[in-house]
Design a protein around this motif. Structure first.
Motif, PDB file in Angstrom:
ATOM      1  N   ARG A 178       6.757   2.217  -6.827  1.00  0.00           N
ATOM      2  CA  ARG A 178       5.836   3.426  -6.971  1.00  0.00           C
ATOM      3  C   ARG A 178       5.524   4.044  -5.830  1.00  0.00           C
ATOM      4  N   VAL A 179       5.277   3.344  -4.472  1.00  0.00           N
ATOM      5  CA  VAL A 179       4.998   3.866  -3.328  1.00  0.00           C
ATOM      6  C   VAL A 179       5.901   4.183  -2.218  1.00  0.00           C
ATOM      7  N   ARG A 180       7.454   3.688  -2.597  1.00  0.00           N
ATOM      8  CA  ARG A 180       8.488   3.764  -1.651  1.00  0.00           C
ATOM      9  C   ARG A 180       8.495   5.067  -0.957  1.00  0.00           C
ATOM     10  N   GLY A 181       8.712   6.218  -1.878  1.00  0.00           N
ATOM     11  CA  GLY A 181       8.599   7.334  -1.484  1.00  0.00           C
ATOM     12  C   GLY A 181       7.610   7.877  -0.274  1.00  0.00           C
ATOM     13  N   LEU A 182       6.218   7.660  -0.772  1.00  0.00           N
ATOM     14  CA  LEU A 182       5.236   7.935  -0.096  1.00  0.00           C
ATOM     15  C   LEU A 182       5.270   7.202   1.503  1.00  0.00           C
ATOM     16  N   LEU A 183       5.492   5.978   1.494  1.00  0.00           N
ATOM     17  CA  LEU A 183       5.646   5.219   2.673  1.00  0.00           C
ATOM     18  C   LEU A 183       7.090   5.465   3.320  1.00  0.00           C
ATOM     19  N   GLY A 184       7.873   5.737   2.819  1.00  0.00           N
ATOM     20  CA  GLY A 184       9.251   6.165   3.603  1.00  0.00           C
ATOM     21  C   GLY A 184       9.117   7.482   4.237  1.00  0.00           C
ATOM     22  N   SER A 185       8.433   8.293   3.532  1.00  0.00           N
ATOM     23  CA  SER A 185       8.148   9.793   4.062  1.00  0.00           C
ATOM     24  C   SER A 185       7.177   9.578   5.447  1.00  0.00           C
ATOM     25  N   CYS A 186       6.628   8.528   5.450  1.00  0.00           N
ATOM     26  CA  CYS A 186       5.426   8.551   6.679  1.00  0.00           C
ATOM     27  C   CYS A 186       6.414   8.394   8.119  1.00  0.00           C
ATOM     28  N   VAL A 187       7.554   7.896   7.887  1.00  0.00           N
ATOM     29  CA  VAL A 187       8.419   7.835   9.142  1.00  0.00           C
ATOM     30  C   VAL A 187       8.546   9.280   9.740  1.00  0.00           C
ATOM     31  N   GLN A 188       9.092  10.330   8.887  1.00  0.00           N
ATOM     32  CA  GLN A 188       9.221  11.669   9.533  1.00  0.00           C
ATOM     33  C   GLN A 188       7.602  12.207   9.775  1.00  0.00           C
ATOM     34  N   LEU A 189       6.581  11.866   9.226  1.00  0.00           N
ATOM     35  CA  LEU A 189       5.260  12.379   9.267  1.00  0.00           C
ATOM     36  C   LEU A 189       4.913  11.898  10.791  1.00  0.00           C
ATOM     37  N   MET A 190       5.084  10.525  10.906  1.00  0.00           N
ATOM     38  CA  MET A 190       4.837   9.975  12.286  1.00  0.00           C
ATOM     39  C   MET A 190       5.513  10.728  13.454  1.00  0.00           C
ATOM     40  N   VAL A 191       6.775  10.769  13.382  1.00  0.00           N
ATOM     41  CA  VAL A 191       7.529  11.497  14.423  1.00  0.00           C
ATOM     42  C   VAL A 191       7.113  12.932  14.487  1.00  0.00           C
ATOM     43  N   VAL A 192       6.585  14.086  13.755  1.00  0.00           N
ATOM     44  CA  VAL A 192       6.051  15.019  14.054  1.00  0.00           C
ATOM     45  C   VAL A 192       4.720  14.857  14.524  1.00  0.00           C
ATOM     46  N   LEU A 193       3.909  14.108  13.949  1.00  0.00           N
ATOM     47  CA  LEU A 193       2.555  13.602  14.499  1.00  0.00           C
ATOM     48  C   LEU A 193       2.640  13.473  16.101  1.00  0.00           C
ATOM     49  N   ALA A 251       4.574  16.666   1.717  1.00  0.00           N
ATOM     50  CA  ALA A 251       6.032  16.069   1.006  1.00  0.00           C
ATOM     51  C   ALA A 251       5.652  14.301   0.691  1.00  0.00           C
ATOM     52  N   ALA A 252       5.274  13.821   1.690  1.00  0.00           N
ATOM     53  CA  ALA A 252       4.786  12.393   1.509  1.00  0.00           C
ATOM     54  C   ALA A 252       4.033  12.299   0.134  1.00  0.00           C
ATOM     55  N   LEU A 253       3.039  13.188  -0.059  1.00  0.00           N
ATOM     56  CA  LEU A 253       2.246  12.952  -0.980  1.00  0.00           C
ATOM     57  C   LEU A 253       2.809  13.069  -2.424  1.00  0.00           C
ATOM     58  N   ILE A 254       3.638  13.923  -2.646  1.00  0.00           N
ATOM     59  CA  ILE A 254       4.262  14.400  -3.771  1.00  0.00           C
ATOM     60  C   ILE A 254       5.719  13.685  -4.086  1.00  0.00           C
ATOM     61  N   MET A 255       6.221  13.060  -3.090  1.00  0.00           N
ATOM     62  CA  MET A 255       7.456  12.444  -2.830  1.00  0.00           C
ATOM     63  C   MET A 255       7.712  11.649  -4.200  1.00  0.00           C
ATOM     64  N   ASP A 256       6.898  10.612  -4.588  1.00  0.00           N
ATOM     65  CA  ASP A 256       7.178   9.704  -5.716  1.00  0.00           C
ATOM     66  C   ASP A 256       6.690  10.359  -6.922  1.00  0.00           C
ATOM     67  N   ARG A 257       6.239  11.679  -6.954  1.00  0.00           N
ATOM     68  CA  ARG A 257       5.949  12.409  -8.421  1.00  0.00           C
ATOM     69  C   ARG A 257       7.165  13.511  -8.590  1.00  0.00           C
ATOM     70  N   ALA A 258       7.310  14.162  -7.594  1.00  0.00           N
ATOM     71  CA  ALA A 258       8.283  15.112  -7.728  1.00  0.00           C
ATOM     72  C   ALA A 258       9.839  14.630  -7.600  1.00  0.00           C
TER      73      ALA A 258
END
Length: 500
Positions: free
Chosen positions: A166-181, A330-337
């Motif tokens: 249920r949250v793997r897409g959200l948490l997995g997208s945090c990898v790229q989010l933290m890279v760009v941060l 993208a992280a927020l909508i990953m597990d819905r879209a």
């Protein structure tokens, strides 16, 4: 433990309570209704200190190179060629780090590999801080590159093996989010700090990573692959909360592990459950680098200058901010879209923007050629700059491109890489993907100027546009949707079976 017994106990327990009066709740929903995510989010936050460190490494060259190019000390001063190597040599170290990480995750586990990768980060920045000549700067960049390669492999793996569907897409997208941060953070810090203090600050996240990972668990899937069921249950209890019946999830993972051989063998490449996801993973990495992301970032400062945006340092921060915002979206909508639709939208946006970039460069070339025929005098008398009216096209194209990349082709290849491989080949296959990605990054970065000379600027960007069109076709034809599926169900999809 028999998975059928655990299924019966789980459903009996749930249907006996108030949670599902109809008795129609699936065993997966029954289990997830009891899960608490607090510790899972904590473990993810700690692990993504690695990608943040990796972002600091990638962004470090942007503020450091101008300073090192004009430094008073001749031993440290970089000429144009040395500056190019200072920026790109990280990718060589990262390619090697990908191979090292693939070996380490299978030998010592995900947690220890993640702790280990902190060391070359810290040592690399320490060498840069203490640098007395250009070669010490190179060594520091290679070491931080190796750490970046290991990190880009192990962190997506660690998160995907911990997180539930249920949250793997959200948490997995945090990898790229933290890279760009991390990239944006180093751009911001570079406005106020010199290159040595910047290196000191860049060594803080990996130090925190090593300390905090001491208190985080190993992934349950790795522990079960090593036959450590009790430790796997303890890890799941930490990650899922005290109310979740973790024996059911443990039995499900164990059942999937028991159907596989213990380790990777070359004969496994004949298995469609191995070669299909491996081909998809490698092609995702090739297409990610062939979208032109490095070229766009390379041209960012020039584009802002042509648009009369004089503060090019601030321009880099704005580019970083766009990346952060849309990677967060993208992280927020990953597990819905879902992964597939976002990749398609992302590819279409990048195809449009790189085509527009090609048009921009083509029109610029025509303006300059007509100016050389004597029209420049007429334009200058009228007070009009030849390229002023086209600056909006370059700015708009860049904004659309970065938005598109951040929505899909930035985070999703790393996320899908961590989801699609069977556990027995996860380390080796991920290493192949990371090696491909960083090798392509090096090839594209080092040969970009030659491509511009051979194909012209317009031709190069139209080549990138054609690659974006190809990646949309590839996504539609070959990439399965992994949203809402367990890793075992995804694995079964490639084998042509039904997952547990």
């Amino acid at each position: 433990m028999d998975i059928q017994n655990e299924r019966t106990r789980l459903l009996d327990g749930e249907q006996g309570g108030d949670g599902d009066p109809t008795g129609l709740m699936s065993e997966q929903d029954a289990y997830l209704s009891k899960v608490k995510n607090r510790n899972l989010y904590l473990a993810t936050f700690v692990s993504v200190l690695g990608p943040m460190s990796f972002g600091f490494v990638l962004g470090y060259s942007s503020p450091a190179i101008p300073e090192l190019s004009r430094i008073a000390d001749p031993r440290l001063r970089l000429d144009a060629d040395q500056a190019s190597w200072f920026g790109s040599i990280v990718t060589v170290g990262a390619a090697a780090g990908g191979l090292l990480g693939g070996w380490l995750v299978g030998k010592i586990g995900r947690k220890l590999t993640l702790m280990f990768c902190s060391l070359p980060f810290v040592f690399g920045f320490t060498v840069i801080i203490a640098a007395q000549n250009v070669w010490m700067l190179y060594v520091g960049r290679v070491l931080t590159g190796v750490a970046s390669g290991v990190t880009s492999l192990v962190v997506p793996l660690y998160i995907s093996e911990m997180a539930h569907e249920r949250v793997r897409g959200l948490l997995g997208s945090c990898v790229q989010l933290m890279v760009v941060l991390g990239i944006m953070g180093v751009y911001l810090a570079g406005l106020y700090m010199d290159w040595r203090w910047l290196a000191i600050c860049s060594s803080i996240p990996p130090t925190l990573l090593m300390v905090c990972m001491c208190f985080m668990p190993e992934t349950p899937r790795f522990l079960l692959s090593q036959g450590k069921r009790r430790e796997a249950e303890e890890a799941l209890r930490f990650l899922r909360g005290p109310d979740a019946p973790v024996a059911w999830e443990c039995a499900r993972i164990e059942n999937a592990c028991s159907q596989q051989a213990s380790g990777f063998q070359m004969s496994d490449l004949k298995d469609p459950g191995v070669y299909k996801p491996l081909a998809i993973g490698v092609m995702l990495m090739i297409f990610q680098q062939m979208t032109g992301i490095n070229a766009i970032m390379f041209y960012a400062e020039n584009i802002f200058e042509q648009a009369h945006f004089k503060e090019s340092d601030l321009a880099s921060v704005i580019v970083g901010l766009i990346q952060v915002v849309f990677t967060g979206v993208a992280a927020l909508i990953m597990d819905r879209a879902g992964r597939k639709i976002l990749l398609i939208i992302s590819g279409v946006l990048m195809a449009i923007s790189t085509t527009a970039f090609g048009v921009y460069f083509y029109l610029m070339a025509k303006i300059h050629s007509t100016s050389s025929l004597g029209l420049a005098d007429i334009q200058s008398q009228a007070g009009v700059e030849p390229h002023a009216d086209l600056a909006w096209l370059a700015l708009a194209s860049m904004a659309v491109f970065i938005t598109g990349f951040a929505l899909g082709w930035g985070p999703i290849p790393w996320l899908v890489m961590s989801e699609i491989f069977p556990s027995k080949v996860r380390g080796v296959a991920s290493a192949a993907c990371v090696l491909t990605n960083w090798s392509m990054a090096f090839i594209v970065t080092k040969n970009f100027q030659d491509m511009m000379g051979l194909l012209t600027s317009a031709g190069t960007f139209w080549l990138f546009a054609s690659m974006c069109v190809l990646n949309v076709i590839f996504t539609i034809a070959f990439i399965p949707e992994t949203k809402g599926k367990t890793l075992e169900q995804i694995e079964a999809t490639f084998r042509g079976a039904s997952g547990p």
